[in-house]
Motif scaffolding. Structure first.
Motif, PDB file in Angstrom:
ATOM      1  N   GLN A 107      -1.624   3.252   4.826  1.00  0.00           N
ATOM      2  CA  GLN A 107      -0.648   4.336   4.668  1.00  0.00           C
ATOM      3  C   GLN A 107      -0.767   5.353   5.798  1.00  0.00           C
ATOM      4  O   GLN A 107       0.233   5.835   6.333  1.00  0.00           O
ATOM      5  CB  GLN A 107      -0.847   5.031   3.324  1.00  0.00           C
ATOM      6  N   VAL A 212       6.921   5.221   3.614  1.00  0.00           N
ATOM      7  CA  VAL A 212       5.696   4.442   3.496  1.00  0.00           C
ATOM      8  C   VAL A 212       5.494   3.949   2.065  1.00  0.00           C
ATOM      9  O   VAL A 212       5.119   2.788   1.838  1.00  0.00           O
ATOM     10  CB  VAL A 212       4.482   5.267   3.972  1.00  0.00           C
ATOM     11  N   GLN A 213       5.763   4.813   1.094  1.00  0.00           N
ATOM     12  CA  GLN A 213       5.590   4.405  -0.303  1.00  0.00           C
ATOM     13  C   GLN A 213       6.542   3.271  -0.669  1.00  0.00           C
ATOM     14  O   GLN A 213       6.170   2.345  -1.395  1.00  0.00           O
ATOM     15  CB  GLN A 213       5.828   5.606  -1.231  1.00  0.00           C
TER      16      GLN A 213
END
Length: 341
Positions: A107, A212-213
């Motif tokens: 992440q 990103v999530q």
């Protein structure tokens, strides 16, 4: 476009909470505000806060003092003297340090890449497992003291996790402000931030964090509570253990031992509580007496045996859901590897 450097490790606690995933101690203190809340309430994972959707399996609780599962052995058990001996049935479903490292570092890498597209050069903060030692290696928090060498050196120790120093205040510079805007996609008052990258692509809603999530959780159909099921069951097992007649009898043996030295303690955590405001030397002295009675009663091995019996029963009752949680974790880890590409 001008490139500006900002180190992630300079961000304040608010940002750190967003960009890092850490294991924490979930506590339910026998006495409000006590350090000892962690001793018998155990460590569990504060799972990744991600945008997932789905159903959460219900995990029922049993009435206090109900006998659970097969009768565990209470005699002839090998004494527990090191962390390596603490192996429990639910461990095989838990997320390992290396798996957390992959999830967290991937992440960080992807966020750095995203922010770079919008002109902010950053450097990822690497996952440092040593910082989490008191969270990952936390058997004494679940069962009480057992490592004589550690007790002789440190007594009870701090019992606290200091992943973030709340006393450190980071000035809100233009770079920090820009970092937050790109991370979250909003300004300080919550208004959407208008930004385009070097290719003219606008900042996604929710910022780099949301981008990103979305990539990390692609194809993951359960929510965070489902993925956290092994930790929820571990916490439930401990609550059941602490209210059992078997544990009460074990504590009574330890209390009788401590009474020989003139102490009137009901619970094992009472010993540490009694010296919280005393000198380190006095705390170490009490810790050694506590440990001595723990060794004489084989406290940790017997408590772990009870814990394991409860966990085995909970695994049997939730086998399908646990398999599902493992599959969702496998998909998360697969996606995390893709974030590096």
């Amino acid at each position: 476009m001008e490139q500006r450097r900002f180190h992630l490790e300079q961000s304040d606690k608010f940002v750190l909470d967003l960009v890092m995933v850490s294991r924490g101690i979930r506590s339910a203190s026998p006495r409000e505000g006590s350090l000892i809340s962690m001793v018998f309430r155990g460590a569990c994972a504060a799972l990744l806060v991600v945008a997932l959707a789905g159903c959460v399996p219900e995990v029922g609780s049993r009435p206090p003092n109900e006998r659970v599962g097969a009768t565990p052995a209470t005699t002839g058990l090998t004494p527990v003297t090191s962390e390596s001996q603490l192996v429990l049935p639910l461990d095989r479903y838990q997320t390992t340090v290396d798996e957390w490292r992959l999830i967290m570092d991937s992440q960080q890498h992807a966020r750095v890449e995203c922010m770079g597209r919008f002109g902010l050069e950053t450097r990822p903060e690497r996952f440092e497992p040593d910082l989490y030692e008191d969270v990952y290696d936390s058997g004494h928090l679940r069962y009480g003291l057992f490592d004589r060498e550690a007790v002789e050196e440190n007594g009870y120790g701090s019992g606290e996790s200091s992943l973030v120093d709340d006393a450190i205040e980071i000035p809100i510079t233009d770079d920090v402000r820009r970092f937050k805007e790109l991370l979250l996609g909003t300004d300080a008052v919550g208004n959407p931030v208008a930004a385009v990258d070097v290719s003219g692509v606008p900042l996604p809603k929710g910022g780099c964090n949301a981008e990103v999530q979305q990539r990390l959780t692609d194809g993951v159909t359960a929510d965070a509570a489902f993925l956290d099921l092994p930790n929820k069951l571990s916490s439930e097992a401990q609550e059941e253990l602490l209210s059992s007649q078997e544990f009460a009898a074990l504590e009574a043996e330890w209390s009788e031992c401590m009474a020989e030295s003139g102490y009137e303690f009901v619970h094992r955590w009472d010993a540490e509580e009694s010296v919280l405001r005393e000198s380190p030397a006095r705390q170490r002295e009490m810790a050694l007496e506590d440990l001595e009675c723990g060794e004489r009663t084989n406290f940790v091995a017997r408590m772990m045996s009870l814990d394991a019996a409860i966990q085995e029963r909970l695994i049997a009752e939730n086998e399908a859901s646990l398999r599902g949680a493992l599959e969702m974790k496998r998909k998360l880890l697969e996606n995390a590897k893709e974030l590096f590409r």
